[in-house]
Design a protein around this motif. Structure first.
Motif, PDB file in Angstrom:
ATOM      1  N   PHE A  71     105.458  -7.823  26.472  1.00 34.23           N
ATOM      2  CA  PHE A  71     104.980  -8.403  25.222  1.00 34.23           C
ATOM      3  C   PHE A  71     104.955  -7.332  24.136  1.00 34.23           C
ATOM      4  O   PHE A  71     104.371  -6.252  24.315  1.00 34.23           O
ATOM      5  N   ILE A  72     105.616  -7.646  23.009  1.00 31.61           N
ATOM      6  CA  ILE A  72     105.633  -6.742  21.864  1.00 31.61           C
ATOM      7  C   ILE A  72     105.080  -7.511  20.669  1.00 31.61           C
ATOM      8  O   ILE A  72     105.623  -8.554  20.278  1.00 31.61           O
ATOM      9  N   ASP A  73     104.009  -7.019  20.126  1.00 33.02           N
ATOM     10  CA  ASP A  73     103.321  -7.713  19.028  1.00 33.02           C
ATOM     11  C   ASP A  73     103.994  -7.364  17.692  1.00 33.02           C
ATOM     12  O   ASP A  73     103.428  -6.679  16.849  1.00 33.02           O
ATOM     13  N   ARG A  74     105.219  -7.876  17.540  1.00 38.22           N
ATOM     14  CA  ARG A  74     105.974  -7.667  16.300  1.00 38.22           C
ATOM     15  C   ARG A  74     106.615  -8.989  15.883  1.00 38.22           C
ATOM     16  O   ARG A  74     106.457 -10.019  16.553  1.00 38.22           O
ATOM     17  N   ASP A  75     107.334  -8.975  14.754  1.00 43.14           N
ATOM     18  CA  ASP A  75     107.951 -10.181  14.194  1.00 43.14           C
ATOM     19  C   ASP A  75     109.116 -10.639  15.069  1.00 43.14           C
ATOM     20  O   ASP A  75     110.143  -9.972  15.152  1.00 43.14           O
ATOM     21  N   GLY A  76     108.958 -11.798  15.702  1.00 43.08           N
ATOM     22  CA  GLY A  76     110.004 -12.307  16.582  1.00 43.08           C
ATOM     23  C   GLY A  76     111.233 -12.804  15.842  1.00 43.08           C
ATOM     24  O   GLY A  76     112.352 -12.697  16.350  1.00 43.08           O
ATOM     25  N   GLN A  77     111.033 -13.350  14.634  1.00 37.35           N
ATOM     26  CA  GLN A  77     112.179 -13.849  13.870  1.00 37.35           C
ATOM     27  C   GLN A  77     113.125 -12.707  13.502  1.00 37.35           C
ATOM     28  O   GLN A  77     114.346 -12.857  13.556  1.00 37.35           O
TER      29      GLN A  77
END
Length: 249
Positions: free
Chosen positions: A49-55
């Motif tokens: 899990f990476i808490d960054r912008d998925g788009q």
């Protein structure tokens, strides 16, 4: 499932790729995540899990896959992509984003052309025998000269010789239905129709041999635009060069 396949959860969006892709640039954060076992968070399904912008991450992942920055023509999140490239510490992507910014942030020049058609008669809706039609094309001299004869004809050359290249002027167009024909030619040349308006006025002609008669005037106004790169020259259409030389003699 093959251990070479990895699923990432980036901001709630799942991406499936290979370890080899993520290790494309070993010194990056993603490369270290796979190669060096960088401490990471897992979601409920065990995915990284990476808490960054998925788009935006899809553009990062596509760069890892191809080593090319391929963005849609209407892409507007360049600053956000630059921030994500910095977060993932992908140096080639950082360089590619900077190059893209340099190439596409130059001020584009937008030029405009207007086609005005005036129809006057008892109905004025169609260029029939009981109506008078006049059509003119307005724009900068150098832009007009870049258009082919199919758009503006050749009879206007002498009138344009006295104009400066950046001076706006008008050219009368002949033929029927010239407004639609020229519009189609402009569209094929990359021009975009940005507005099309119709205005109507009426009055009485007391000089008519048939007595007082109603005169209707319809004015059609089409506005076209085209963007030129900051360093893109406006070239005279070769078909006009000889005519210009002859007219200047």
């Amino acid at each position: 499932m093959s251990t070479s396949i990895v699923t990432l959860n980036v901001g709630g969006i799942l991406f499936t790729t290979t370890k080899a892709t993520l290790q494309k640039y070993p010194d990056s954060m993603l490369g270290s995540l796979i190669s060096n076992g960088l401490p990471s968070t897992r979601d409920a399904n065990g995915h990284f899990f990476i808490d960054r912008d998925g788009q935006i991450f899809r553009h990062v992942l596509n760069f890892l896959r191809s080593s090319q920055l391929c963005l849609p023509s209407n892409f507007k999140d360049l600053d956000l992509l630059a921030a994500e490239a910095d977060f993932y510490q992908i140096s080639p992507l950082i360089d590619a984003v900077n190059e893209y910014r340099d190439a596409f942030t130059k001020t584009a020049r937008t030029f405009y052309l207007e086609i005005i058609e005036v129809r006057t008669g008892s109905t004025a809706t169609m260029p029939t025998s009981n109506s008078r039609v006049k059509t003119i094309l307005l724009g900068r001299k150098d832009v007009l000269l870049s258009l082919p004869p199919a758009v503006i004809g050749t009879d206007f050359i002498e009138r344009l010789c006295c104009k400066e290249p950046q001076e706006h002027t008008e050219v009368e167009l002949f033929g029927s239905p010239v407004r639609l024909r020229v519009g189609e030619e402009l569209h094929n040349l990359g021009w975009s129709l940005i507005s099309s308006d119709l205005s109507t006025s009426s009055g009485f002609d007391n000089k008519s041999q048939f007595g007082m008669s109603l005169i209707i005037e319809h004015t059609f106004r089409d506005r076209w635009s085209r963007d030129f790169d900051a360093d893109e020259p406006i070239k005279i259409n070769p078909n006009h060069s000889l005519l210009l030389e002859e007219a200047n003699v």
